[in-house]
Design an enzyme around this catalytic site. Structure first.
Site, short mmCIF file in Angstrom:
data_model
loop_
_atom_site.label_atom_id
_atom_site.label_comp_id
_atom_site.label_asym_id
_atom_site.label_seq_id
_atom_site.Cartn_x
_atom_site.Cartn_y
_atom_site.Cartn_z
N ASP A 180 -36.31 37.53 -65.19
CA ASP A 180 -37.68 38.00 -65.19
C ASP A 180 -38.67 36.91 -64.75
OD1 ASP A 180 -38.85 36.65 -67.59
OD2 ASP A 180 -37.35 37.82 -68.66
N TYR A 181 -39.87 37.33 -64.49
CA TYR A 181 -40.93 36.49 -63.90
C TYR A 181 -41.13 35.17 -64.64
CZ TYR A 181 -45.63 35.43 -62.02
OH TYR A 181 -46.70 34.83 -61.42
#
Length: 244
Positions: A106-107
């Site tokens: 994820d980011y």
């Protein structure tokens, strides 16, 4: 003598043009041509020298490439982003082949991310049935008890998912900052798996890094940098997935 011919839908999927399932739909819908002739039969085999078109688009046969990226935080694990944020393929812009991430980070997470144009290799590593270990280090807010930690291996229900860790190890405890550093081994890769699992126990993740993927580690790589996998590493990763 080895038969180098392969199923048509597999060749289309490996080109990166579409998934194998969609490729099968294109074939049965009469949208695929081999050497100028429409082919509608699934299972048709093609040779490396054959010319293939899907809905009028030529299928380009690329050599398979395999890269390991040290994904930094603040980068999307995708080939494009509708919000215009930086994506992982921006970090491999000089590579001529079209590569795609194997799974996601994820980011706000960092660590190992594999990218390839070999769809079969990617699917093998992503599918939970192949049980390839991925090791994460998570800094969590709070001090989970032994009972809480034991629940990680039993499974934490979050929404429709049961989120599990194969193993865990407490690396350090900071009572002053009310935080713990945990090493977690996963074989599945559900969306935001570690973060959701820890939040489900009441200990939100403050920082998350994927330290290893199968036999691969981040040794020698800096954030934002990448390298090609060696032929030995590719073979080892395949063998690991296939339990050879």
């Amino acid at each position: 003598m080895t038969d180098k011919n392969e199923r048509l839908q597999k060749v289309i999927a490996q080109s990166g043009l579409t998934s194998r399932r969609k490729a099968e739909g294109y074939i049965t819908d009469g949208k695929v041509k081999v050497n100028g002739q429409v082919v509608t039969e699934l299972g048709t085999k093609v040779a490396p020298s054959d010319t293939i078109e899907v809905d009028g688009i030529p299928v380009e046969k690329e050599e398979f490439v395999y890269y390991m990226l040290y994904k930094p935080r603040g980068v999307i694990s995708s080939v494009k982003d509708e919000k215009g944020r930086k994506v992982v393929t921006d970090l491999l812009a000089e590579i001529p082949e079209r590569v795609y991430p194997v799974g996601r980070l994820d980011y706000d997470s960092s660590g190992i991310l594999l990218l390839t144009n070999d769809g079969e290799f990617a699917n093998m590593l992503m599918h939970p049935k192949y049980e390839v270990d991925k090791v994460y280090v998570a800094k969590v807010k709070g001090l989970p008890s032994k009972t809480d930690l034991a629940q990680l291996k039993k499974g934490v229900k979050e929404g429709q998912d049961i989120l599990k860790a194969v193993n865990y190890n407490v690396l350090s405890v900071d009572k002053k900052k009310d935080s713990m550093l945990l090493e977690l081994t996963l074989r599945e890769g559900k969306n935001r798996h570690v973060r959701r699992m820890m939040e489900g126990l009441g200990y939100p993740v403050e920082k998350l890094k994927r330290e290893s993927y199968g036999i691969l580690t981040l040794d020698g790589l800096q954030p934002g940098k990448y390298r090609a996998l060696t032929p030995k590493e590719i073979k080892q990763m395949r063998n690991l997935a296939l339990k050879l």
